[in-house]
Motif scaffolding. Sequence first.
Motif, PDB file in Angstrom:
ATOM      1  N   ALA A  31       0.817  -1.204   0.000  1.00 59.26           N
ATOM      2  CA  ALA A  31       0.000   0.000   0.000  1.00 59.26           C
ATOM      3  C   ALA A  31       0.855   1.259   0.000  1.00 59.26           C
ATOM      4  CB  ALA A  31      -0.933  -0.001   1.215  1.00 59.26           C
ATOM      5  N   LEU A  32       1.977   1.215   0.706  1.00 63.09           N
ATOM      6  CA  LEU A  32       2.830   2.397   0.823  1.00 63.09           C
ATOM      7  C   LEU A  32       3.862   2.505  -0.293  1.00 63.09           C
ATOM      8  CD1 LEU A  32       3.461   2.386   4.690  1.00 63.09           C
ATOM      9  CD2 LEU A  32       1.948   3.899   3.398  1.00 63.09           C
ATOM     10  N   THR A  33       4.175   1.382  -0.958  1.00 65.38           N
ATOM     11  CA  THR A  33       5.236   1.412  -1.970  1.00 65.38           C
ATOM     12  C   THR A  33       4.780   0.891  -3.327  1.00 65.38           C
ATOM     13  OG1 THR A  33       6.053  -0.811  -1.414  1.00 65.38           O
ATOM     14  CG2 THR A  33       6.963   1.041  -0.163  1.00 65.38           C
ATOM     15  N   GLY A  34       3.504   0.478  -3.442  1.00 63.70           N
ATOM     16  CA  GLY A  34       3.032  -0.140  -4.678  1.00 63.70           C
ATOM     17  C   GLY A  34       3.088   0.759  -5.893  1.00 63.70           C
ATOM     18  N   ALA A  35       3.039   2.072  -5.672  1.00 64.71           N
ATOM     19  CA  ALA A  35       3.052   3.005  -6.799  1.00 64.71           C
ATOM     20  C   ALA A  35       4.467   3.379  -7.239  1.00 64.71           C
ATOM     21  CB  ALA A  35       2.283   4.279  -6.416  1.00 64.71           C
ATOM     22  N   ARG A  38      10.181  -0.806  -9.135  1.00 59.32           N
ATOM     23  CA  ARG A  38      10.664  -2.031  -8.490  1.00 59.32           C
ATOM     24  C   ARG A  38      11.935  -1.750  -7.698  1.00 59.32           C
ATOM     25  NH1 ARG A  38      12.310  -7.669 -11.615  1.00 59.32           N
ATOM     26  NH2 ARG A  38      12.983  -8.813  -9.757  1.00 59.32           N
ATOM     27  N   ARG A  39      12.811  -0.938  -8.261  1.00 60.30           N
ATOM     28  CA  ARG A  39      14.058  -0.621  -7.569  1.00 60.30           C
ATOM     29  C   ARG A  39      13.786   0.124  -6.265  1.00 60.30           C
ATOM     30  NH1 ARG A  39      19.067   2.908 -10.189  1.00 60.30           N
ATOM     31  NH2 ARG A  39      20.420   2.838  -8.346  1.00 60.30           N
ATOM     32  N   SER A  40      12.864   1.085  -6.309  1.00 64.54           N
ATOM     33  CA  SER A  40      12.522   1.849  -5.108  1.00 64.54           C
ATOM     34  C   SER A  40      11.864   0.965  -4.064  1.00 64.54           C
ATOM     35  CB  SER A  40      11.591   3.013  -5.460  1.00 64.54           C
ATOM     36  OG  SER A  40      12.226   3.939  -6.306  1.00 64.54           O
ATOM     37  N   ARG A  41      11.025   0.023  -4.534  1.00 67.01           N
ATOM     38  CA  ARG A  41      10.336  -0.874  -3.616  1.00 67.01           C
ATOM     39  C   ARG A  41      11.336  -1.799  -2.915  1.00 67.01           C
ATOM     40  NH1 ARG A  41       6.499  -1.396  -6.771  1.00 67.01           N
ATOM     41  NH2 ARG A  41       7.280  -3.189  -7.904  1.00 67.01           N
ATOM     42  N   ASN A  42      12.311  -2.312  -3.666  1.00 67.54           N
ATOM     43  CA  ASN A  42      13.340  -3.157  -3.064  1.00 67.54           C
ATOM     44  C   ASN A  42      14.182  -2.363  -2.062  1.00 67.54           C
ATOM     45  OD1 ASN A  42      12.545  -5.388  -4.528  1.00 67.54           O
ATOM     46  ND2 ASN A  42      14.063  -5.104  -6.146  1.00 67.54           N
ATOM     47  N   ARG A  43      14.466  -1.110  -2.422  1.00 70.74           N
ATOM     48  CA  ARG A  43      15.232  -0.246  -1.516  1.00 70.74           C
ATOM     49  C   ARG A  43      14.444   0.007  -0.238  1.00 70.74           C
ATOM     50  NH1 ARG A  43      15.812   5.624  -1.643  1.00 70.74           N
ATOM     51  NH2 ARG A  43      17.746   6.262  -0.606  1.00 70.74           N
ATOM     52  N   SER A  44      13.144   0.201  -0.376  1.00 72.97           N
ATOM     53  CA  SER A  44      12.291   0.408   0.793  1.00 72.97           C
ATOM     54  C   SER A  44      12.294  -0.822   1.693  1.00 72.97           C
ATOM     55  CB  SER A  44      10.859   0.731   0.356  1.00 72.97           C
ATOM     56  OG  SER A  44      10.794   1.977  -0.303  1.00 72.97           O
ATOM     57  N   ALA A  45      12.262  -2.009   1.080  1.00 72.24           N
ATOM     58  CA  ALA A  45      12.309  -3.248   1.859  1.00 72.24           C
ATOM     59  C   ALA A  45      13.619  -3.352   2.631  1.00 72.24           C
ATOM     60  CB  ALA A  45      12.141  -4.455   0.937  1.00 72.24           C
ATOM     61  N   GLN A  99       2.561  10.501  -5.334  1.00 73.16           N
ATOM     62  CA  GLN A  99       3.801   9.772  -5.580  1.00 73.16           C
ATOM     63  C   GLN A  99       4.888  10.300  -4.657  1.00 73.16           C
ATOM     64  OE1 GLN A  99       4.004   7.369  -7.773  1.00 73.16           O
ATOM     65  NE2 GLN A  99       6.182   6.939  -7.871  1.00 73.16           N
ATOM     66  N   PRO A 100       5.468   9.446  -3.798  1.00 73.33           N
ATOM     67  CA  PRO A 100       6.464   9.929  -2.854  1.00 73.33           C
ATOM     68  C   PRO A 100       7.775  10.277  -3.537  1.00 73.33           C
ATOM     69  CG  PRO A 100       6.273   7.538  -2.729  1.00 73.33           C
ATOM     70  CD  PRO A 100       5.206   8.016  -3.665  1.00 73.33           C
ATOM     71  N   SER A 101       8.451  11.276  -2.999  1.00 74.25           N
ATOM     72  CA  SER A 101       9.782  11.628  -3.479  1.00 74.25           C
ATOM     73  C   SER A 101      10.769  10.633  -2.897  1.00 74.25           C
ATOM     74  CB  SER A 101      10.137  13.041  -3.020  1.00 74.25           C
ATOM     75  OG  SER A 101      10.236  13.094  -1.606  1.00 74.25           O
ATOM     76  N   PRO A 102      12.028  10.588  -3.421  1.00 71.94           N
ATOM     77  CA  PRO A 102      13.021   9.670  -2.859  1.00 71.94           C
ATOM     78  C   PRO A 102      13.216   9.861  -1.357  1.00 71.94           C
ATOM     79  CG  PRO A 102      13.775  10.507  -4.959  1.00 71.94           C
ATOM     80  CD  PRO A 102      12.508  11.252  -4.635  1.00 71.94           C
ATOM     81  N   GLU A 103      13.203  11.107  -0.894  1.00 65.66           N
ATOM     82  CA  GLU A 103      13.371  11.355   0.541  1.00 65.66           C
ATOM     83  C   GLU A 103      12.188  10.807   1.328  1.00 65.66           C
ATOM     84  OE1 GLU A 103      13.957  15.085   3.681  1.00 65.66           O
ATOM     85  OE2 GLU A 103      13.987  15.443   1.511  1.00 65.66           O
ATOM     86  N   GLU A 104      10.974  10.981   0.784  1.00 66.66           N
ATOM     87  CA  GLU A 104       9.780  10.483   1.466  1.00 66.66           C
ATOM     88  C   GLU A 104       9.766   8.961   1.497  1.00 66.66           C
ATOM     89  OE1 GLU A 104       6.895  12.441  -0.918  1.00 66.66           O
ATOM     90  OE2 GLU A 104       6.519  14.023   0.537  1.00 66.66           O
ATOM     91  N   GLU A 105      10.297   8.318   0.431  1.00 69.02           N
ATOM     92  CA  GLU A 105      10.364   6.866   0.403  1.00 69.02           C
ATOM     93  C   GLU A 105      11.221   6.347   1.547  1.00 69.02           C
ATOM     94  OE1 GLU A 105      11.714   5.551  -3.369  1.00 69.02           O
ATOM     95  OE2 GLU A 105      10.125   6.538  -4.479  1.00 69.02           O
TER      96      GLU A 105
END
Length: 203
Positions: A31-35, A38-45, A99-105
């Motif tokens: 819900a928080l990273t689905g948008a 893939r690279r950003s989502r993996n980084r978030s994980a 859409q979150p910015s890199p800092e918000e991610e």
Amino acid sequence: MSWFDGRFFGSVFVTLVVIMDPVGSIPVFLALTGATSRRSRNRSADIAVLTALTVIVSFALFGQQVLQFLHISLPALQVAGGLLLLLVALELLMGWGGQPSPEEEVNVSMVPLGTPLLAGPGAIAATIVFARGVHTVGAVLALAAGILAVHLVLWVTLRFSEVILRVVRRSGVTLITRVFGLLLSAIAVQLAADGIRAFVTTR
């Protein structure tokens, strides 16, 4: 004396897996990273699991001393975690934010994903209790191995959320976001209520 306490390891691992609930964290993570990409989502994980690991290890080493020094009780920590999760639940329900910015991610990965979702009051309390029971080298190694094993499971689970995203698509993520926002709000209220009840009964 055994160099590794296998029974204690099992107790730590099972308890923390149940409390931190790797599978249950997937809907919130999506819900928080689905948008995002893939690279950003993996980084978030990666950041979320590293944050959770840092919090849990810190409380295993210094948790009791920090809480005593700041005069913070575990029930107060529960209430604070519940209120924070409630704010996140409202964002999911109302669809606030774009859409979150890199800092918000990075911020989302640390709070609320890393803590209090993964490393929440329950996991912190359990870790402090386990740390109190460590009196041998075997128990120390078992506690460390248990904590690391749980976070490895968390990391693998969040990384495989990509597979779930392919199946449910963006529209499915939106539906999951709304439904889990409702469930998360109930979890948050229950967490805060338990903290208030414990706080009142200990006075």
